[in-house]
Design an enzyme around this catalytic site. Structure first.
Site, PDB file in Angstrom:
ATOM      1  N   TYR A  14     -65.361 -35.624  51.696  1.00  0.00           N
ATOM      2  CA  TYR A  14     -64.947 -35.201  50.313  1.00  0.00           C
ATOM      3  C   TYR A  14     -65.130 -33.892  49.919  1.00  0.00           C
ATOM      4  O   TYR A  14     -64.533 -33.453  48.916  1.00  0.00           O
ATOM      5  CB  TYR A  14     -65.418 -36.027  49.452  1.00  0.00           C
ATOM      6  CG  TYR A  14     -65.317 -37.534  49.770  1.00  0.00           C
ATOM      7  CD1 TYR A  14     -64.020 -38.050  49.661  1.00  0.00           C
ATOM      8  CD2 TYR A  14     -66.373 -38.723  50.166  1.00  0.00           C
ATOM      9  CE1 TYR A  14     -63.814 -39.496  49.721  1.00  0.00           C
ATOM     10  CE2 TYR A  14     -66.220 -39.764  50.363  1.00  0.00           C
ATOM     11  CZ  TYR A  14     -64.767 -40.386  50.377  1.00  0.00           C
ATOM     12  OH  TYR A  14     -64.898 -41.689  50.539  1.00  0.00           O
ATOM     13  N   HIS A  59     -55.558 -38.764  46.692  1.00  0.00           N
ATOM     14  CA  HIS A  59     -56.872 -38.980  47.262  1.00  0.00           C
ATOM     15  C   HIS A  59     -57.368 -37.688  47.939  1.00  0.00           C
ATOM     16  O   HIS A  59     -56.304 -37.065  48.393  1.00  0.00           O
ATOM     17  CB  HIS A  59     -56.592 -40.056  48.456  1.00  0.00           C
ATOM     18  CG  HIS A  59     -56.286 -41.188  48.011  1.00  0.00           C
ATOM     19  ND1 HIS A  59     -57.372 -42.202  47.723  1.00  0.00           N
ATOM     20  CD2 HIS A  59     -55.119 -41.809  48.026  1.00  0.00           C
ATOM     21  CE1 HIS A  59     -56.636 -43.385  47.153  1.00  0.00           C
ATOM     22  NE2 HIS A  59     -55.305 -43.256  47.317  1.00  0.00           N
TER      23      HIS A  59
END
Length: 155
Positions: A26, A101
């Site tokens: 991430y 995302h």
């Protein structure tokens, strides 16, 4: 004077841990960093940026966006793969929805390949880290502008 463009950016569970949780997946930027990036990308639009670990709260915010927003960007996180309730709330919107995302769910575990949000989204931006948000915000604002123009023509 026309109404201001209001963009909701909603973030699902565990995104409050950005920068700490799995930075190899991430990235190292925090959710505050992502919010600042979204604010810059939104320009003069009013940005409503929120995160919750609670499905019902996200549903409430989607319902609020139904009345107040010009467009919605949503990173449903894990709820994108599990939440029929979120899908049902999103189906009530008549404004553009962009799914976002940080990672590319299609390149990850099999259970992440299915999204309950994608069927109601105008588009999906994924796999570009925090840049996914910038792209999603710009796309949502453009779609909101087109949506408003189409509504003006039909009056």
């Amino acid at each position: 004077m026309p109404d201001p463009t209001v963009l909701y950016v909603l973030n699902g569970p565990n995104l409050n841990l950005l920068g700490v949780r799995e930075p190899d997946v991430y990235g190292h930027e925090t959710l505050d960093d992502v919010q600042a990036l979204c604010q810059r990308a939104a320009g003069d639009a009013v940005l409503v940026f929120r995160q919750s670990n609670h499905e019902g709260e996200l549903v409430d915010w989607v319902q609020e966006a139904r009345e107040r927003a010009s467009a919605l960007v949503i990173n449903p996180a894990g709820y994108g793969h599990t939440s029929v309730a979120l899908l049902d709330a999103l189906r009530t919107l008549t404004i553009p929805i962009v799914e976002c995302h940080l990672s590319n769910p299609a390149a990850r575990e099999r259970f992440r390949h299915r999204s309950y949000v994608s069927p109601v989204a105008a588009g999906v931006v994924s796999g570009f880290g925090s840049f996914s948000y910038e792209l999603a915000v710009k796309a949502a604002l453009r779609l909101a502008q087109e949506h408003r123009a189409a509504a003006d023509r039909s009056v």
